[in-house]
Scaffold this motif. Sequence first.
Motif, PDB file in Angstrom:
ATOM      1  N   THR A  79     -12.756 -22.784  44.609  1.00 21.39           N
ATOM      2  CA  THR A  79     -11.879 -23.352  44.472  1.00 21.39           C
ATOM      3  C   THR A  79     -11.988 -24.950  44.681  1.00 21.39           C
ATOM      4  OG1 THR A  79      -9.828 -22.835  45.955  1.00 21.39           O
ATOM      5  CG2 THR A  79     -10.102 -21.231  43.296  1.00 21.39           C
TER       6      THR A  79
ATOM      7  N   LYS B 203      -4.036 -26.632  30.951  1.00 18.62           N
ATOM      8  CA  LYS B 203      -3.685 -25.478  30.496  1.00 18.62           C
ATOM      9  C   LYS B 203      -3.692 -25.386  28.816  1.00 18.62           C
ATOM     10  CE  LYS B 203      -3.418 -22.380  34.837  1.00 18.62           C
ATOM     11  NZ  LYS B 203      -2.555 -21.475  34.448  1.00 18.62           N
TER      12      LYS B 203
ATOM     13  N   PRO C 266     -10.329 -24.618  39.127  1.00 21.20           N
ATOM     14  CA  PRO C 266     -11.410 -23.479  38.491  1.00 21.20           C
ATOM     15  C   PRO C 266     -12.021 -22.668  39.161  1.00 21.20           C
ATOM     16  CG  PRO C 266     -12.814 -25.728  39.477  1.00 21.20           C
ATOM     17  CD  PRO C 266     -11.443 -25.651  39.630  1.00 21.20           C
ATOM     18  N   LEU C 267     -11.151 -21.323  38.852  1.00 21.76           N
ATOM     19  CA  LEU C 267     -11.006 -19.855  39.341  1.00 21.76           C
ATOM     20  C   LEU C 267     -12.799 -18.587  38.933  1.00 21.76           C
ATOM     21  CD1 LEU C 267      -7.261 -18.779  38.683  1.00 21.76           C
ATOM     22  CD2 LEU C 267      -8.595 -19.963  40.397  1.00 21.76           C
ATOM     23  N   SER C 268     -13.547 -19.968  37.990  1.00 20.73           N
ATOM     24  CA  SER C 268     -14.533 -19.132  37.763  1.00 20.73           C
ATOM     25  C   SER C 268     -15.878 -19.773  39.158  1.00 20.73           C
ATOM     26  CB  SER C 268     -14.868 -19.037  36.109  1.00 20.73           C
ATOM     27  OG  SER C 268     -15.319 -20.831  36.291  1.00 20.73           O
ATOM     28  N   THR C 269     -15.810 -20.088  39.835  1.00 18.20           N
ATOM     29  CA  THR C 269     -16.534 -20.380  40.541  1.00 18.20           C
ATOM     30  C   THR C 269     -16.467 -19.898  42.018  1.00 18.20           C
ATOM     31  OG1 THR C 269     -15.578 -22.728  41.225  1.00 18.20           O
ATOM     32  CG2 THR C 269     -17.173 -22.756  39.702  1.00 18.20           C
TER      33      THR C 269
END
Length: 143
Positions: free
Chosen positions: A106, A123, A100-103
């Motif tokens: 990673t 994806k 996850p890149l929104s946290t």
Amino acid sequence: MIVFLFFIVCIQFSCATLFVLRKLYLKKIEQYCQKKWRKENPHNYTILKSNCDISRIRVGKNTYGDLNVFNPSKDNVYLNIGSYCSIGQNVQFLLADEHPLSTISTYPFRAKIWNMGNEALSKGDINVSDDVWIGANVIICSG
């Protein structure tokens, strides 16, 4: 002292026995999955090398090679491989191994530190067309 040594020997014997039993159990599961895979895929020459949900894998006619499929998530993603494909050695298909890149980080803290399940993201499906050659040691990610 003798009782303590006897206790240590018993623990080591028990651990070794559990290790052997676990290895035999995993071997039986692998054999079962391989038999089920061959029964459902008599039209191709692929060998399933990983223990995964075979209902999420579709392979076309006369495709050959080893399938190392990893799907640690619960996402509804599929591996679709067309007909007449050649798959080299050590090819890996990662259906859901994105970080996850929104946290803030990673690193999968919830999965590794707090044991709250897997954080792997997907994806989408992996689609390989007909008549494709995939060379050795390739990693194919989802999407």
